[in-house]
Design a protein around this motif. Structure first.
Motif, mmCIF file in Angstrom:
data_model
loop_
_atom_site.group_PDB
_atom_site.id
_atom_site.type_symbol
_atom_site.label_atom_id
_atom_site.label_comp_id
_atom_site.label_asym_id
_atom_site.label_seq_id
_atom_site.Cartn_x
_atom_site.Cartn_y
_atom_site.Cartn_z
ATOM 1 N N VAL A 69 24.658 -16.809 -0.618
ATOM 2 C CA VAL A 69 25.630 -16.403 -1.861
ATOM 3 C C VAL A 69 24.655 -15.763 -2.962
ATOM 4 N N SER A 70 23.899 -16.603 -3.227
ATOM 5 C CA SER A 70 22.847 -16.527 -4.339
ATOM 6 C C SER A 70 21.748 -17.500 -4.161
ATOM 7 N N CYS A 71 20.638 -17.317 -5.014
ATOM 8 C CA CYS A 71 19.447 -17.853 -4.841
ATOM 9 C C CYS A 71 18.598 -17.837 -6.024
ATOM 10 N N ILE A 72 17.934 -18.995 -6.366
ATOM 11 C CA ILE A 72 17.045 -18.966 -7.507
ATOM 12 C C ILE A 72 15.689 -19.697 -7.146
ATOM 13 N N SER A 73 14.666 -18.948 -7.481
ATOM 14 C CA SER A 73 13.308 -19.480 -7.417
ATOM 15 C C SER A 73 13.104 -20.547 -8.619
ATOM 16 N N SER A 74 12.850 -21.694 -8.455
ATOM 17 C CA SER A 74 12.448 -22.686 -9.364
ATOM 18 C C SER A 74 11.398 -22.603 -10.175
ATOM 19 N N SER A 75 10.490 -22.132 -9.532
ATOM 20 C CA SER A 75 8.938 -21.753 -10.247
ATOM 21 C C SER A 75 9.186 -20.722 -11.291
ATOM 22 N N ASP A 76 9.637 -19.519 -10.875
ATOM 23 C CA ASP A 76 9.575 -18.384 -11.825
ATOM 24 C C ASP A 76 11.091 -18.030 -12.368
#
Length: 121
Positions: free
Chosen positions: A48-55
């Motif tokens: 569904v959705s994704c986020i890169s915690s680093s950037d």
């Protein structure tokens, strides 16, 4: 012990909103991406959705673009999925999971219990 615990699901009418939370522990949060996935009865699990915690870079499936927003609070090791303008077809069990990056749907570890989202028409 690595844990990702989903919460925030519920029953909502079409057009309504929900905010899901994914509380993570047991690993270095900003070294991974966190993805939200969902599985409706009789259907395959889908990203569904994704986020890169680093950037902070994000990804959203075409079916939810403009309606769902993913965000993270690295201080709380928590990822959120704000879901607006919900449709009956959004009904599913929603899961969060670690991934090496948002360019893949391969997860690290196992699936949690998920949180049920039901959208009535």
């Amino acid at each position: 012990e690595v844990q990702l615990v989903e919460s925030g699901g519920g029953l909502v009418q079409a057009g309504g909103s929900l905010r899901l939370s994914c509380a993570a522990s047991g690993f270095t949060f900003d070294r991974y991406a966190i993805g939200w996935f969902r599985q409706a009865p009789g259907k395959e699990r889908e990203g569904v959705s994704c986020i890169s915690s680093s950037d902070g870079s994000t990804y959203a499936a075409d079916s939810v673009k403009g309606r769902f927003t993913i965000s993270s609070n690295n201080a709380k090791n928590t990822v959120y999925l704000q879901m607006n303008s919900l449709k009956p077809e959004d009904s599913a069990v929603y899961y969060c999971a670690r991934t090496p990056s948002c360019r893949t749907t391969i997860i690290i570890g196992s699936w949690g219990r998920g949180t049920q989202v039901t959208v009535s028409s």
